[in-house]
Design an enzyme around this catalytic site. Sequence first.
Site, short mmCIF file in Angstrom:
data_model
loop_
_atom_site.label_atom_id
_atom_site.label_comp_id
_atom_site.label_asym_id
_atom_site.label_seq_id
_atom_site.Cartn_x
_atom_site.Cartn_y
_atom_site.Cartn_z
N LYS A 48 0.74 -1.18 0.18
CA LYS A 48 -0.07 -0.05 -0.04
C LYS A 48 0.87 1.33 -0.07
CE LYS A 48 -2.00 -1.19 3.61
NZ LYS A 48 -1.35 -2.30 4.21
N ARG A 105 -9.93 1.38 8.67
CA ARG A 105 -9.19 0.15 9.26
C ARG A 105 -10.08 -0.81 9.68
NH1 ARG A 105 -3.59 0.63 8.36
NH2 ARG A 105 -2.39 -0.78 9.56
N ARG A 109 12.16 -5.02 4.58
CA ARG A 109 11.63 -3.79 4.26
C ARG A 109 12.69 -2.80 4.84
NH1 ARG A 109 5.85 -1.75 5.44
NH2 ARG A 109 6.00 -2.75 7.32
N ARG A 133 11.48 -1.10 10.55
CA ARG A 133 10.55 -0.69 11.40
C ARG A 133 10.35 -1.92 12.74
NH1 ARG A 133 5.17 0.60 8.05
NH2 ARG A 133 4.23 -0.64 9.38
N ARG A 142 -0.30 -8.88 13.45
CA ARG A 142 -0.89 -7.85 12.52
C ARG A 142 -1.61 -8.22 11.36
NH1 ARG A 142 4.40 -4.68 10.69
NH2 ARG A 142 2.89 -3.66 9.36
P1 AP5 Z 1 4.89 -1.39 1.81
O1 AP5 Z 1 4.47 -0.67 0.35
O2 AP5 Z 1 5.63 -0.91 2.83
O3 AP5 Z 1 3.64 -2.48 2.32
P2 AP5 Z 1 2.30 -1.87 3.04
O4 AP5 Z 1 1.06 -2.36 2.62
O5 AP5 Z 1 2.41 -0.09 2.97
O6 AP5 Z 1 2.83 -2.24 4.71
P3 AP5 Z 1 2.60 -1.62 6.11
O7 AP5 Z 1 3.45 -2.47 6.89
O8 AP5 Z 1 2.91 -0.41 6.00
O9 AP5 Z 1 1.27 -1.72 6.15
P4 AP5 Z 1 0.27 -1.70 7.60
O10 AP5 Z 1 -1.10 -1.43 6.89
O11 AP5 Z 1 0.63 -2.79 8.49
O12 AP5 Z 1 1.12 -0.63 8.46
P5 AP5 Z 1 0.61 0.97 8.51
O13 AP5 Z 1 1.92 1.51 8.45
O14 AP5 Z 1 -0.62 1.33 7.95
O15 AP5 Z 1 5.83 -2.77 1.21
C1 AP5 Z 1 6.15 -3.58 2.14
C2 AP5 Z 1 7.71 -4.25 1.52
O16 AP5 Z 1 7.32 -4.80 0.66
C3 AP5 Z 1 8.53 -2.94 1.23
O17 AP5 Z 1 10.00 -3.43 1.44
C4 AP5 Z 1 8.50 -2.86 -0.13
O18 AP5 Z 1 9.67 -2.17 -1.06
C5 AP5 Z 1 8.10 -4.18 -0.74
N1 AP5 Z 1 7.33 -4.33 -1.86
C6 AP5 Z 1 6.11 -3.69 -2.14
N2 AP5 Z 1 5.55 -3.84 -3.40
C7 AP5 Z 1 6.29 -5.16 -3.60
C8 AP5 Z 1 6.23 -5.54 -5.03
N3 AP5 Z 1 4.90 -5.64 -5.64
N4 AP5 Z 1 6.98 -6.76 -5.02
C9 AP5 Z 1 8.08 -7.06 -4.21
N5 AP5 Z 1 8.02 -6.39 -3.24
C10 AP5 Z 1 7.24 -5.23 -2.67
O19 AP5 Z 1 0.29 0.87 9.98
C11 AP5 Z 1 1.32 0.55 11.21
C12 AP5 Z 1 0.68 0.59 12.47
O20 AP5 Z 1 0.00 1.94 12.83
C13 AP5 Z 1 -0.54 -0.49 12.73
O21 AP5 Z 1 -0.22 -1.77 12.93
C14 AP5 Z 1 -1.49 0.15 13.55
O22 AP5 Z 1 -1.00 0.12 14.84
C15 AP5 Z 1 -1.35 1.71 13.23
N6 AP5 Z 1 -2.49 2.29 12.51
C16 AP5 Z 1 -2.07 2.81 11.15
N7 AP5 Z 1 -3.34 3.00 10.55
C17 AP5 Z 1 -4.27 2.77 11.62
C18 AP5 Z 1 -5.81 3.13 11.51
N8 AP5 Z 1 -6.35 3.59 10.54
N9 AP5 Z 1 -6.46 2.54 12.58
C19 AP5 Z 1 -5.65 2.17 13.69
N10 AP5 Z 1 -4.48 1.86 13.60
C20 AP5 Z 1 -3.72 2.28 12.84
#
Ligand code: AP5
Length: 209
Positions: A14, A87, A126, A154, A165
Amino acid sequence: MMHLILLGPPGSGKGTQSGQLSERLGVPKIATGDMLRAALRDGTELGRRAKQYMEAGELVPDDVILGLVGEALAAAHAGAILDGFPRNVPQAESLEEILQGNGQSVDAVIVLKVPDDVIVERMSGRRTDPETGEVYHLKFNPPPAPIAPRLIQRPDDREETVRHRLSVYADQTEPLIRYYEENGVPIHWVDGTQPIERVRSEILTRLGR
Ligand code: AP5
């Protein structure tokens, strides 16, 4: 004007796609995970409240998140790419209220499909640039050599936390797909295991761009 939601399990891509789509479509991204990590780094009250939940791989309470996105949404006159929000169903209902108040609605939902074993491998490789927020992967999207030493991993990317997660995603976030289906919002399923550029071009094709 476009409000686009990117849904998908942790590590499905994402963040990688939202940055590129935001540039290409000319609409800002609103990424709650990035905003929370910035609040943590800045040591704000909001960051302090979020810390324990994030480290445990739990969702941060809805009131914290809504405080965070309300202002950003109000400022996003051209629409927004929503990455990591909503979410759960209560967050989706709040989003709907905010958008309806401005005569707007969610235009489409992109669901990135990636199996759990691929995700665990992605998270372990990552790395993030703390200066630009750019996301890399040691194998799939290697960083330029000069910036490699400053990249960070991270704290919630440990395998055990990643698995938790994933279960939080299945329990609380996946039901949003049915929620939006029932609300008549177009849902586009995209194979997130394809190379990054292919994922991006498929999303754009699905959006008719
Ligand atoms: P990446 O693009 O970083 O993936 P992502 O889906 O953004 O992963 P996140 O871990 O950031 O998602 P998340 O939803 O768990 O975390 P968030 O930060 O929102 O890609 C991952 C890796 O793969 C990278 O190394 C990339 O280079 C590689 N990659 C990407 N595409 C690829 C491909 N096609 N092929 C190969 N490699 C690829 O949330 C973190 C925390 O914040 C949550 O756990 C929660 O505690 C809190 N939080 C955030 N938003 C909320 C909310 N709305 N409500 C409540 N808590 C929240």
